[in-house]
Design an enzyme around this catalytic site. Structure first.
Site, mmCIF file in Angstrom:
data_model
loop_
_atom_site.group_PDB
_atom_site.id
_atom_site.type_symbol
_atom_site.label_atom_id
_atom_site.label_comp_id
_atom_site.label_asym_id
_atom_site.label_seq_id
_atom_site.Cartn_x
_atom_site.Cartn_y
_atom_site.Cartn_z
ATOM 1 C CB CYS A 152 37.142 -17.384 17.277
ATOM 2 S SG CYS A 152 35.737 -17.978 18.192
ATOM 3 C CD GLU B 129 37.200 -12.818 17.121
ATOM 4 O OE1 GLU B 129 37.663 -13.981 17.087
ATOM 5 O OE2 GLU B 129 36.414 -12.450 17.979
#
Lengths: 263, 841
Positions: B437, B439
């Protein structure tokens, strides 16, 4: 001096951020209260009277209009500084009509410019010439409404003749850094090819005007009339369709101006 | 012109490939599970790393392979498109329990045949007591498991599945092939001393690397043979020629280094899909594709061996293949990761390791590929910094304006120093990419464990009111009754105490799972492409990576900030209410009936329990139970009091409106999660680092959370990411962005997630796009880290709910990824619709 300017008071009814259709870039619009015109289609009827008033919105009564200082307005305007820098945006004075409160407007414009914030105004052009003479040096972009050329029809729908506006337009065109003419397209008032052509030709004749924006009539704001206990006299009027707007746009373009639909 | 910015036309092949993907419902295929189990049975007693490598090889030797019609890039993990294999070594009970419901469940359904069910039932007999999940259970403390069971946090992702969340050394495979990696492992093997204390461990690891890499080469050769055979049978001469070319390429890569852009594309794809055959971990992220693929493209273009059109077609083919992979999760996790997403994050633009802008023509072609294919994968991202070319961001904004929810925008100016703060070198930090997502990490050197858990920051707040009790059981700290608290500081102190307690339990749960993966599922193939595994002679799972982190996510910032602010104001400053009144109001759900959807779920639960007790179930009874649950028993005067309380809460300032006092509060509250976490260590020798985002878990975990002092009703969704709570930001996008940027994004180095929804009118025309880009730049100037957008009107989404058949391809941004709107559960659809829609004025 600095302190004086920040403590100048004025009356506003709203501050709206992330406005991207009223002047260049991302802008914060300060809506001043009070306007000399009474346009029948006005989407901000609560802006017209200088006096504070009560408006009912979604069943809740709210006071429209508050007195603020230049310093307080600047605090709000400053919040989006990075977005102005990134987009070439800034502060726009709208209304109402900014020329109704010349001292307050002038202080806001000067202060913004001193801070490196771009300035714009939306104006109906109806005021004493001296007001523009004094304020224009502090304005980067003037968005001037030319609603109709014919004086009588103008009076009928807005409450005032167009003569003063046309004279001021000439003056603004000479002195303003940048002038954009805007025309709300209102069925039954000015939506014929002839009327729009007259407006465009007038705008072109000003010499320094390059752009004319046609703003199609919309009904947003019609509920406010009831909220203010007033009658909305335009309720049977249809919103101009896309085809119609494009037709009018080509009329504007044919005069040598760069036309556009919407701000 | 510095860049080739004009759009490249779409090949006719692409719509055909896309159409073929969606012809059937995704299906569960048993082949991998069967082959894995066969191999495991024959390697009992051998070192686990050896068993893993042998199983991988056995699978690749025997799993059915297929080349789909019109494909130029080949290699499919399943016979049917978008289907999935099964990974019983991690966990299996949930699938067995869901055999009869997995095809009809609301989030991410999969078809499963009767035959597959019976094959898997047989296979599963072997796995009892042997999975990572079971081992993790035995390592987890009693208190941690209790907190997990009571939904304070859920480490469910890695508890049930592989870890994934990695970007491997694609450029190395492209350059030297697996032959090169095998040679490197062999050299290391020749080098280790027989007197070393860990000689045996290293020996078996390096041998396993060699076995796995050889298996990958042989697997490609099976495709080469299949393509050659198909070419012989093919009547269309053009297709026959294509197949012969595929046969030639698959005989060379990924064994050898790539000699052309086409070979590089195919080699890339084998790496990408095989990682997802070795383990069920998702977020296998291609990373900086525009950087490592560009030299191959440029050389072929310079040599006149390829046209832009042909290159674009190959890239588009890869984009299609990224949507061909799939994964079946348990029903609850499926809601938390809804939309069949594999989170394969691919990023373009940004700085190179020397701090210069690295945008190139391929960066633009990645945007075009997403436009052409128009599917959720890859999770496409762009890096933005002060030196990003304007035309690149404008082009990215055009993609955003299509409404696909891509790309996500990331801020180099925050992420680079944030990574340095975690110990990365400046060069490594500059070369970051995004996993899953949001990171950030350095490719090929990191095991980030980026999705270690979701931590619901609202549950510890509930514990403050209940003195640590939940459903009659003491699960938190026994803090003082709220009636005894006389200052806001005391109240806040109790919250911190609850937070600290649960954070420690979260760490306990994560570390238990971490150990279980190291012991039972080390991954020799993945480890062959992550530094410094070969040099150290140990797998990623055993701490072989240069950088090791564990990144669990906290969420609910907006509700916590608004809620604690309400308490501070109404109880301690204005003294309008007591804490005890708040406690009662929350317990009574502010006098409101239980959420409709939740009432249905609770009714089903009660009825099931009654049936198990032998009660006869009638329609009347079900209705009576439902009525009972839906009825709020408060008296009218109580309800009136709560109405007043809600309206007082409503009139307070809220996070998301650029109000300094609330925003500062939000920043402080985020620290209650991010700061305590930093001090903990994981078993791989790394540290914990917080993220602030829920993927889509804010909806299902909201169902386990009672009413909160911000006025949020029981069981309703929690605010997503670091975004303001739905509908509470009322001053437009710049105000919301300023509030979010008031958080400390540097310390939340595992990523923050800021969702914004725009009405399409706001991005119309050149000036709309320019303002949009300026908004992103402005938010990033204020040190926000990430931004993503949904550009689709509320009316469109409502219509899509009513007529899903007309909107099969409607892609929306969920959390750190996009998904097909119609595949999402109703709850999540509502959550997306209810996000504040930013209009332009």
């Amino acid at each position: 001096m600095e302190e004086n300017i920040l403590s100048v008071q004025g009356r506003i009814f709203n501050i709206q951020r992330y406005s991207i259709h009223d002047g260049p870039g991302i802008r914060t619009i300060v809506f001043l209260k009070g306007c000399p015109l009474r346009c029948r289609w006005c989407c901000n009827p609560e802006s017209q009277k200088y006096e504070k008033e009560t408006m009912v919105t979604a069943g809740k009564a709210e006071t429209v209009g508050r007195d603020v200082t230049v310093g307080e307005v600047m605090e709000e305007v400053e919040k989006d500084r990075v977005y102005y820098l990134r987009s070439g945006g800034g502060m726009t004075l709208s209304g109402g009509e900014f020329t109704v409160q010349p001292e307050f407007s002038g202080s806001l414009l000067r202060e913004a410019r001193n801070r490196g914030i771009n300035t714009a105004v939306e104006t109906c052009g109806f005021t004493r010439k001296e007001v523009f003479e004094e304020l224009l040096p502090h304005i980067d972009t003037v968005l001037l409404d030319i609603k109709h050329i014919d004086g009588e029809k103008h009076r009928q729908f807005t409450g005032q003749d167009s003569t003063v506006i046309k004279e001021n337009a000439l003056f603004i065109a000479k002195k303003a850094k940048k002038l954009i003419v805007r025309t709300p397209v209102i069925p039954t008032f000015n939506d014929t090819l002839k009327e729009i052509r007259e407006i465009a030709e007038f705008a072109y004749s000003l010499g320094t005007v390059k752009e004319l924006h046609l703003l199609p009539y919309h009904r947003i704001g019609s509920d406010k009339y009831a909220g203010l206990g007033r009658e909305y006299t335009m309720k049977n009027i249809a919103v101009p369709d896309k085809l119609k707007m494009e037709e009018l746009l080509s009329v504007v373009n044919s005069t040598g101006l760069k036309g556009q639909i919407g701000g | 012109m510095k860049f080739r910015t004009e759009k490249i036309a779409k090949s006719d092949r692409i719509p055909k490939l896309v159409k073929a993907l969606f012809e059937k419902m995704p299906e569960i295929e048993p082949d991998r599970a069967v082959l894995l189990t066969e191999s495991y049975k024959s390697t009992e007693g051998e070192p686990i790393i050896t068993r893993r490598a042998k199983a991988f090889a056995h699978i690749l030797e025997n799993i059915p392979i297929t080349i789909r019609e019109n494909e130029l890039i080949v290699g499919s993990a399943t016979k049917a498109p978008r289907s999935c294999q099964v990974f019983p070594e991690y966990s299996y009970e949930w699938l067995e329990a869901e055999f009869d419901t997995v095809a009809s469940r609301s989030a991410d359904p999969f078809y499963i045949s009767e035959e597959t069910k019976s094959i898997l039932s047989e296979v599963y007999k072997y796995w009892k007591g042997k999975t990572t999940r079971e081992l993790a259970d035995s390592y987890m403390s009693h208190d941690a498991r209790t907190a997990f069971e009571h939904s304070v946090f859920t480490p469910g992702n890695y508890y049930y599945n592989g870890v994934g969340h990695v970007t491997v050394d694609y450029p190395k495979v492209l350059a030297v092939g697996y032959a090169g990696i095998i040679a490197e492992a062999q050299a290391r093997l020749d080098d280790i001393k027989q007197g070393d204390p860990d000689y045996g461990e290293k020996y078996h690891f390096l041998t396993a690397v060699i076995t796995s890499c050889k298996a990958a080469c042989d697997y490609a050769k099976r495709y080469s043979a299949l393509a050659a055979e198909m070419a012989g049978r093919e009547s269309d001469p053009e297709r026959s020629r294509e197949l012969r070319e595929i046969a030639r390429i698959c005989s060379r890569v990924p064994e050898s280094g790539a000699c052309s852009f086409y070979e590089a594309c195919q080699s890339f794809w084998f790496v990408q899909m095989l990682l997802q055959t070795e383990s069920s971990g998702h977020s296998i992220s291609p990373g900086r594709f525009d950087q490592y693929m560009y030299p191959y493209l440029k050389k072929d273009l310079d040599d006149g061996k390829i046209t832009y059109e042909k290159a674009q077609e190959l890239i588009d083919c890869i984009w299609v293949k990224l949507n061909d992979l799939n994964k079946c999760r348990d029903a609850e996790s499926a809601e938390g990761f809804a939309g069949y997403s594999l989170f394969q994050n691919l990023i373009a633009g940004g700085q190179d390791k020397y701090g210069r802008d690295a945008t190139n023509d391929l960066s633009f072609m990645c945007i075009t590929a997403t436009e052409h294919v128009f599917l959720p994968q890859p999770s496409f991202s762009v890096r933005v910094w002060n030196g990003s070319p304007h035309e690149f961001l404008l082009r990215a904004a055009e993609l955003t304006a299509t409404g696909i929810g891509l790309p996500a925008y990331y801020n180099d100016e925050v992420i680079i120093p944030a990574l340095q703060n975690r110990g990365l070198t400046l060069e490594d930090a500059r070369d970051y990419n995004i996993i899953g997502c949001v990171e950030p990490q350095k490719a090929a050197k990191t095991d980030g464990w980026h999705d270690a858990a979701f931590f619901n920051m609202l549950r510890p707040l509930e514990m403050v009111f209940s003195e640590g009790y939940d459903k009659g059981q003491l699960i938190g700290k026994r803090t003082a009754p709220v009636t005894k608290m006389s200052t806001f500081e005391e109240f806040l102190g109790a919250y911190r105490e609850q937070m600290n307690y649960f954070i420690e339990l979260l760490v306990n749960a994560d570390n238990a799972i971490d150990r279980a993966h190291a012991e039972r599922c080390p991954l020799p193939f993945q480890s062959s492409m992550v530094d410094d595994c070969i040099a150290r002679g140990k797998s990623v799972q055993q701490g072989g990576a240069v950088y090791n982190f564990t990144g669990p996510q906290g969420f609910g910032i907006a509700n916590i900030a608004d809620g604690l602010y309400a308490i501070k104001k109404l109880v301690f400053e204005e003294k309008k209410y007591t804490l005890d009144y708040f406690r009662k109001a929350l317990e009574d759900n502010f006098g409101k009936p239980t959420d409709e959807k939740m009432s249905e779920k609770l009714t089903a639960k009660v009825v099931k329990a009654l049936a198990e007790n032998g009660t006869e179930i009638t329609e009347e009874l079900v209705k009576a139970v439902y009525r009972e649950i839906r009825t709020n028993k408060c008296s009218e005067s109580e309800k009136a009091g709560y109405e007043k309380l809600l309206s007082d809460i409503e009139s307070l300032d809220k996070y998301g409106n650029d109000s300094e006092e609330v925003d500062t509060f939000a920043r402080e509250m985020a620290y209650t999660y991010t700061k305590p976490l930093e001090k903990y260590k994981n078993p791989r020798g790394g540290t914990f680092q917080a993220g602030l985002y829920p993927v889509s878990a804010n909806v299902p975990l909201g169902e386990h959370t009672g009413a909160t002092p911000d006025g949020r009703l029981a069981f309703t969704p929690i605010a997503d990411g670091v975004s303001p709570a739905a509908g509470r930001d009322k001053k437009g996008p710049t105000a919301a962005a300023n509030s979010v940027s008031a958080l400390d994004h540097f310390i939340a180095s595992n990523g923050t997630l800021f969702n914004m929804k725009f009405h399409p009118s706001a991005l119309r025309g050149r000036s709309g796009l320019e303002s949009f880009v300026a908004l992103i730049r402005g938010y990033f100037d204020r040190k926000g880290s990430h931004m993503q957008f949904n550009v689709v009107s509320r009316e469109t989404l409502r219509d899509a709910q009513k007529h899903p058949e007309n909107y099969r391809s409607l892609v929306v941004r969920v959390a750190g990824y996009s998904a097909l709107f119609t595949t999402l559960s109703k709850g999540l659809q509502e959550d997306i619709i209810n996000r504040t829609e930013q209009q332009s004025f």
